[in-house]
Write an enzyme that holds these catalytic residues in place. Structure first.
Site, PDB file in Angstrom:
ATOM      1  N   SER A  10       0.815  -1.207   0.000  1.00  0.00           N
ATOM      2  CA  SER A  10       0.000   0.000   0.000  1.00  0.00           C
ATOM      3  C   SER A  10       0.848   1.257   0.000  1.00  0.00           C
ATOM      4  O   SER A  10       1.926   1.296   0.603  1.00  0.00           O
ATOM      5  CB  SER A  10      -0.866  -0.020   1.263  1.00  0.00           C
ATOM      6  N   GLU A  59       0.228   3.575   1.780  1.00  0.00           N
ATOM      7  CA  GLU A  59       0.339   3.942   3.204  1.00  0.00           C
ATOM      8  C   GLU A  59       1.726   3.605   3.755  1.00  0.00           C
ATOM      9  O   GLU A  59       2.122   4.113   4.796  1.00  0.00           O
ATOM     10  CB  GLU A  59      -0.729   3.205   4.018  1.00  0.00           C
ATOM     11  N   TYR A  84      -1.578   0.181  10.528  1.00  0.00           N
ATOM     12  CA  TYR A  84      -1.834  -0.489   9.248  1.00  0.00           C
ATOM     13  C   TYR A  84      -0.623  -0.349   8.324  1.00  0.00           C
ATOM     14  O   TYR A  84      -0.144  -1.336   7.742  1.00  0.00           O
ATOM     15  CB  TYR A  84      -3.086   0.116   8.593  1.00  0.00           C
TER      16      TYR A  84
END
Ligand code: GDD
Length: 326
Positions: A128, A130, A152
């Site tokens: 991701s 992220e 996460y």
């Protein structure tokens, strides 16, 4: 006939990927978790394929190594797509340990299962944007340093590094995708784009007066999920495993998305959108913008759907869906 195993098959990405693979003639096995919602509800994204003779669902869980190993031994997949995760960033601050277990260790369990069964298979690990955390001003690409800003993101960084490690240590075919935000009418309702399109439509139809959101200034690189799943499949068709960023190369704020969604219904978002601090995150990723050049050069892939087209698609789908229930 090739067999593909998908973790996270009931989510947005898993449902598009299963459609793509079935169209290509694969036999698809999807791992589903046992939980208190009924199976038909859990797999509502799979309506288009649920009766397909080449689709099978198997109970298993990324937190349960035995279940994974059993499914691998039983189905001997040629390709495995690890899309399963606790994927909500804000929720990961509430359940950090669970997130690390599913999103981080879940990937290790898959790798260990492949190693122990000795299966000659290819693994796609869903990474991701992220993981970058948006700490650079430049568009983020494969060599950009990771700086996760949530449990996460940290769990995804672990999954990425352990995948690279198993590739190097045990010569497994493991490719990491680093996917920037990708949306569609099947996006979960508590992610911001879908929350906005559903909210705008509900206001238009007189079902709700206001839409409460968090940080409107966060910027994201939003693409169309189905196109991203085409590229994910391409990653496993290469001769060698590798890591790829998938993105549009353009970034817009949550405020821009509100403007597009409400405008497409003839409304001004400023009359309806309010701010509630409860949706703010303890640490935010301010700006994400990806550089998808490597995917363009090596996979011949690029994102085609514009944000305006994507917003229209989502608004129209939510409008039709809600209208039917009235
Ligand atoms: N969810 C949500 N709800 N987000 C809001 C809200 C709200 O009410 N208001 C503002 N936002 C902001 C968030 O603070 C964030 O900056 C941005 O909208 C996007 O939030 P999400 O749609 O929840 O997605 P995300 O960027 O945190 O994560 C998604 O994309 C990642 C790829 O970069 C998820 O799908 C991750 O699983 C995925 O890896």
């Amino acid at each position: 006939m090739k067999t593909a195993l998908i973790t996270g098959i009931s989510g947005q990405d898993g449902s598009y990927l299963s459609e793509i693979l079935l169209e290509k003639g694969y036999s698809v096995v999807g791992i589903v978790r046992r939980n208190s919602t009924t199976l038909p509800h859990q797999i509502s994204n799979l309506q288009n394929v649920i009766d397909h003779p080449n689709l099978k669902l198997a109970y298993g869980d990324l937190t349960d190594q035995n279940s994974i190993q059993r499914i691998l031994t039983e189905h001997e997949p040629d390709e495995i797509y690890n899309l399963g995760a606790q994927s909500h960033v804000k929720v990961s601050f509430e359940v950090p340990e669970f997130t690390a277990d599913v999103t981080g260790l879940g990937s290790l369990r898959l790798l260990e299962s492949i190693r122990h069964t000795g299966l000659k298979t290819k693994l796609y690990q869903a990474g991701s944007s992220e993981m970058f955390g948006g700490m650079t001003k430049e568009p983020q690409h494969e060599p950009t340093r990771f700086h996760p800003r949530s449990p996460y993101g940290a769990a995804k960084v672990f999954a990425h590094h352990i995948s690279v490690n198993y590739r190097e240590a045990y010569d497994l075919f493991v490719s990491n995708g680093i996917l920037f935000n990708h949306e569609s009418p099947r996006r979960g309702e508590n992610f911001v784009t879908r929350k906005i399109t559903l909210g705008a439509v509900s206001i238009k139809l007189g079902l709700q007066k206001k839409l409460m959101l968090g940080n409107l200034e966060a910027k994201r690189d939003w693409g169309y999920a189905r196109e991203y799943m085409e590229a994910v499949w391409l990653m496993l068709q290469q001769d060698h495993p590798d890591d790829f960023v998938l993105a549009t190369g353009k970034t817009y704020s949550v405020r821009d998305f509100c403007e597009l969604a409400f405008n497409s219904l003839g409304m001004d978002y400023r009359d309806y959108v309010g701010i509630d601090e409860k949706y703010f995150r303890p640490s935010e990723v301010d700006t994400l913008i990806g550089d998808p050049n490597k995917a363009r050069e090596k996979l011949g892939w690029e994102a085609k759907t514009t944000l305006a087209e994507l917003t229209d698609m989502m608004v129209k789908s939510d409008y039709d869906k809600i209208k039917k229930t009235l």
